[in-house]
Design an enzyme around this catalytic site. Structure first.
Site: not given
Length: 334
Positions: A74-75, A258
């Site tokens: 995930r970012h 994400h």
């Protein structure tokens, strides 16, 4: 002397108030009641991060430890969810970006749509970039190298991939493949709409290590809606195609996207080994809210299975925005 950030006293105010409430709960629970700390709760068992296999005790060869990995990440921490409506505070009357908090980007590069695009396609905070760097560093110290890095076209994901590669000290020839199909469900953005993604040229001009010649497996129109099935299908097609190609060559692959990317990757990759009769429809996981910034998932082949990542996770405490004017009441009883 007046400083540019003095006129942004309300920047991040609501988010800070939420954080202060969370910190108060933490203080009462951990400090006053002397309960277990986070490391005791989540890591009660010692883990040999470099050598653990699918069940924590499988010893693998040196070659296996270095190749055959598929990662989904995930970012990092994003500006908009840290400060709330930040654009109105950080762009002047000439639409020039001015940093109003040390955790904000030092600069923002030119892009189509300017500040309106940044409002809908947020950058990372400085902490977010460091979070991503730590993951790359952890993989490097675990002896893992990457051969392909694919990132969602969202700016926060490209920035995360870039910083992760810096921590990894990746070979300069390794570039980010920007893959729009890895973007999250468009339906979640219907209220405010989507900004046009930054082009590979804009990203390169901003200093990110993207491959400007890369041709995505699938394009994605930010101006149209989609069904959940469309979302599943585009993610699965890209993930399965990349993984199948990488498995044949023994390459290590990273997907940076994400919270849903970790779930989609685990689901799509395990389906590679399933027969048509075993396939079941995808459903959005109830655990997406438990996927923190820069969370890392890892899979290994033959057959494809989720395994413990080769580097530990990370956690950082919440922090509100400090208002220095409260010191004017120093010495005043509450």
């Amino acid at each position: 002397m007046n400083f540019p950030h003095e006129n942004a006293t309300m920047l991040g105010f609501e988010k800070s108030e939420e954080t202060f409430k969370e910190w108060d709960n933490y203080w009462n629970t951990v400090q006053l009641h002397r309960t277990e700390g986070i490391l005791n709760v989540t890591h009660g068992n010692d883990i040999d991060w470099k050598f653990s296999g699918s069940n924590g005790d499988v010893k693998e060869s040196e070659t296996d430890k270095k190749q055959g990995w598929v990662f989904a990440m995930r970012h990092g921490e994003r500006v908009d969810l840290t400060y709330g409506h930040w654009v109105q505070h950080c762009f002047d009357e000439n639409d020039t970006y001015v940093r109003k908090d040390l955790n904000m980007p030092l600069t923002l590069s030119a892009r189509e749509g300017g500040k309106e695009s940044y409002a809908k396609d947020t950058p990372l905070t400085r902490v977010g970039r460091f979070q991503a760097y730590l993951v790359g560093e952890g993989l490097r110290l675990a002896g893992v190298r990457l051969h392909r890095v694919y990132a969602s076209a969202a700016l926060r994901c490209v920035e995360t991939a870039h910083e992760m590669m810096r921590g990894l000290q990746a070979d300069p020839s390794l570039k980010i493949f920007v893959e729009p199909a890895l973007f999250e469900y468009k339906g979640w953005h219907m209220a405010k709409g989507l900004a046009p993604f930054m082009t590979p040229e804009e990203l390169q001009n901003a200093g990110y290590d993207v491959d400007v010649d890369y041709k995505p497996y699938l394009e994605m129109d930010t101006n149209t809606t989609e069904t959940l099935e469309d979302f599943y299908d585009r993610n699965e097609k890209v993930i399965q195609t990349v993984v199948t190609e990488a498995e044949a060559s023994g390459e290590n692959v990273m997907f940076v996207g994400h919270a849903s990317t970790l779930d989609m990757a685990a689901f799509a990759i395990k389906r590679i080994d399933q027969s048509p009769a075993e396939l079941r429809p995808y459903q959005i996981s109830k655990n997406l809210l438990r996927v923190p910034y820069c969370a890392l998932a890892a899979l290994r082949p033959k057959p494809w299975r989720l395994v413990c990542p080769p580097c530990p996770p990370s956690i950082n405490s919440s922090s509100g925005r400090f208002d220095w004017t409260i010191l004017e009441d120093a010495g005043t009883a509450q």
